[in-house]
Design a protein around this motif. Sequence first.
Motif, PDB file in Angstrom:
ATOM      1  N   THR A   6      -2.324  -7.695 -24.647  1.00 24.63           N
ATOM      2  CA  THR A   6      -3.698  -8.001 -24.287  1.00 24.63           C
ATOM      3  C   THR A   6      -4.576  -6.993 -25.017  1.00 24.63           C
ATOM      4  O   THR A   6      -4.293  -5.799 -25.007  1.00 24.63           O
ATOM      5  N   ILE A   7      -5.618  -7.471 -25.674  1.00 18.53           N
ATOM      6  CA  ILE A   7      -6.512  -6.600 -26.434  1.00 18.53           C
ATOM      7  C   ILE A   7      -7.828  -6.465 -25.679  1.00 18.53           C
ATOM      8  O   ILE A   7      -8.480  -7.469 -25.372  1.00 18.53           O
ATOM      9  N   LEU A   8      -8.197  -5.242 -25.361  1.00 15.20           N
ATOM     10  CA  LEU A   8      -9.449  -4.966 -24.664  1.00 15.20           C
ATOM     11  C   LEU A   8     -10.472  -4.453 -25.670  1.00 15.20           C
ATOM     12  O   LEU A   8     -10.223  -3.466 -26.371  1.00 15.20           O
ATOM     13  N   ILE A   9     -11.608  -5.120 -25.752  1.00 16.41           N
ATOM     14  CA  ILE A   9     -12.655  -4.774 -26.714  1.00 16.41           C
ATOM     15  C   ILE A   9     -13.765  -4.005 -26.013  1.00 16.41           C
ATOM     16  O   ILE A   9     -14.394  -4.515 -25.080  1.00 16.41           O
ATOM     17  N   VAL A  10     -14.015  -2.789 -26.463  1.00 17.22           N
ATOM     18  CA  VAL A  10     -15.080  -1.955 -25.909  1.00 17.22           C
ATOM     19  C   VAL A  10     -16.283  -2.010 -26.838  1.00 17.22           C
ATOM     20  O   VAL A  10     -16.180  -1.667 -28.019  1.00 17.22           O
ATOM     21  N   VAL A  48      -9.517  -1.519 -28.189  1.00 25.16           N
ATOM     22  CA  VAL A  48     -10.249  -1.410 -29.445  1.00 25.16           C
ATOM     23  C   VAL A  48     -11.663  -0.942 -29.130  1.00 25.16           C
ATOM     24  O   VAL A  48     -12.420  -1.645 -28.447  1.00 25.16           O
ATOM     25  N   HIS A  49     -12.021   0.242 -29.598  1.00 24.49           N
ATOM     26  CA  HIS A  49     -13.368   0.750 -29.371  1.00 24.49           C
ATOM     27  C   HIS A  49     -14.258   0.388 -30.544  1.00 24.49           C
ATOM     28  O   HIS A  49     -14.060   0.865 -31.664  1.00 24.49           O
ATOM     29  N   ALA A  50     -15.229  -0.479 -30.288  1.00 24.38           N
ATOM     30  CA  ALA A  50     -16.180  -0.902 -31.311  1.00 24.38           C
ATOM     31  C   ALA A  50     -17.599  -0.741 -30.782  1.00 24.38           C
ATOM     32  O   ALA A  50     -18.486  -1.533 -31.090  1.00 24.38           O
ATOM     33  N   ARG A  54     -20.556   5.351 -25.415  1.00 21.41           N
ATOM     34  CA  ARG A  54     -20.950   5.636 -24.042  1.00 21.41           C
ATOM     35  C   ARG A  54     -19.789   5.506 -23.066  1.00 21.41           C
ATOM     36  O   ARG A  54     -19.768   6.172 -22.028  1.00 21.41           O
ATOM     37  N   GLU A  55     -18.837   4.636 -23.383  1.00 23.82           N
ATOM     38  CA  GLU A  55     -17.740   4.374 -22.443  1.00 23.82           C
ATOM     39  C   GLU A  55     -16.450   5.092 -22.812  1.00 23.82           C
ATOM     40  O   GLU A  55     -15.413   4.871 -22.183  1.00 23.82           O
ATOM     41  N   LEU A  56     -16.508   5.980 -23.802  1.00 23.65           N
ATOM     42  CA  LEU A  56     -15.275   6.598 -24.278  1.00 23.65           C
ATOM     43  C   LEU A  56     -14.582   7.453 -23.228  1.00 23.65           C
ATOM     44  O   LEU A  56     -13.355   7.541 -23.214  1.00 23.65           O
ATOM     45  N   GLY A  57     -15.351   8.099 -22.364  1.00 24.86           N
ATOM     46  CA  GLY A  57     -14.724   8.894 -21.311  1.00 24.86           C
ATOM     47  C   GLY A  57     -13.790   8.046 -20.458  1.00 24.86           C
ATOM     48  O   GLY A  57     -12.635   8.427 -20.207  1.00 24.86           O
TER      49      GLY A  57
END
Length: 228
Positions: A6-10, A48-50, A54-57
Amino acid sequence: MTETYTILIVGRGRLAAELLHGLQGPGIGSVLPWDERTAAGDGPCMVVHAGSGRELGDVFDFCGARGTVLLDLSTAGTRYPAEPGFPLVVCPNVNMIMLSFMAMVRQAAGYFRGLDIAISESHQAAKKTSPGTAVHLATSLGVPAAVIRSERDPQVQREVIGIPEKFLDRHAYHDIVIRDEQVEIRMQTRVLGKTAYATGLARVIGIVSSRRPSPGCHDIVDLILGDA
């Protein structure tokens, strides 16, 4: 048998939206926005952080608790944990041709030590983040990131660099010049329009899945070189 993730896109910007709607390939099950991460359950997933950061923590906490791979596509001065307890893969680019070019530059960089090297880049005027690909190229070549020349003026992009009018709002241009008193080598890359981010990311996910990186910080170019 290929493991399915499952790929979570941020992120909430254009790139994140393109990935949410276009990401598919072998080993990719569902693709969910970060806000719906509970729907991923306990099965294998990648994040996946794109986004803007702000939500990296929360992302770091999530990946640390589960040992989940994090692919960071937004490399604009991101502060990473000193010793990530999860695999963190820095991806300044996911276009496979560009990644291959970046790998080539890294492999050949030693031949050009001590020469005069200039790096310039151009992106659409709306780009406010650090030019991750240019910084990566500069690091490989031993050039300080502070001397990268960045262009955001549409008139200069059109009249000097030669970016067609219809691509001024979506392009990526990089120029590397290596010279001494008698010889000049120039390498240029041009990406015009909407690139195949989703297709490239699917291949990156496949590489990361096959390499199974250990906890810690990794460079996607290093993984590609190891996969060659």
